[in-house]
Write an enzyme that holds these catalytic residues in place. Structure first.
Site, PDB file in Angstrom:
ATOM      1  CD  GLU A  58      16.648  10.391 -23.221  1.00 20.42           C
ATOM      2  OE1 GLU A  58      16.223  11.602 -23.466  1.00 20.42           O
ATOM      3  OE2 GLU A  58      17.082   9.682 -22.581  1.00 20.42           O
ATOM      4  CG  ASP A  59      19.471  12.248 -27.076  1.00 18.61           C
ATOM      5  OD1 ASP A  59      17.963  12.100 -27.009  1.00 18.61           O
ATOM      6  OD2 ASP A  59      19.999  12.934 -26.391  1.00 18.61           O
TER       7      ASP A  59
END
Length: 179
Positions: A58-59
């Protein structure tokens, strides 16, 4: 144990240079704390590995295939994937996507525990920023009260329930003290 060390090393490299939003802390501290809680809750090795990896895709620029190539188990990857938001906040389908997201988590007891532990750690960071970001902190508390009761109802792990409840109470108290 080796898989956990590999996951910690992988996550630390993936999050290198990142900090928690609004805080000076290295980002890796967050997945390390979630993994610590997962171990304290006596979740299995795959759940601890997933706790370490849960924000990597996600990051960072890493993909699910990167996790497979790195040799993490499909179970650990599945758990990390269940915790990974796939939509952008503000998208038209946001409410539907959130409902689907939580429904998938609710199908897996380890994912439920990990999501609660992730939120527990996030609430700890929100407590720290109450003095400077009160509006955000209040919204975060409202969102937690709105979205997390079904997860709590599904969670049978006493440790997870206890630390979540303690952190929620601490966030409520921090906001109340700042009135």
């Amino acid at each position: 144990m080796i898989a956990i060390l590999r996951a910690a090393t992988f996550a630390a490299a993936a999050h290198a240079g990142q900090t928690r939003r609004g805080l000076p802390d290295p980002y890796i501290n967050h997945p390390l704390r979630v993994a610590h809680h997962a171990a304290m809750a006596e979740l299995g090795q795959d759940a601890v590995v997933a706790a370490l990896l849960h924000d990597v895709v996600e990051d960072t620029s890493h993909t699910w295939d990167d996790l497979r190539v790195a040799g993490f188990t499909e179970r650990a990857i599945t758990l990390a994937r269940l915790l990974t938001k796939w939509w952008e906040s503000g998208d038209e389908g946001d409410d539907h996507d959130k409902a689907t997201y939580y429904a998938r988590i609710l199908e897996d007891v380890d994912a439920v525990a990990l999501k609660l532990l992730d939120r527990t750690d996030n609430m700890q960071d929100v407590i720290r920023i109450v003095p400077v970001r009160r509006d955000f902190s209040e919204k975060y508390l409202k969102k937690t009260r709105r979205e997390f009761p079904p997860l709590l109802a599904r969670c049978a792990n006493a440790y997870v329930r206890r630390v979540f409840d303690e952190r929620l109470t601490a966030l409520e108290a921090a906001l109340e003290r700042r009135r």
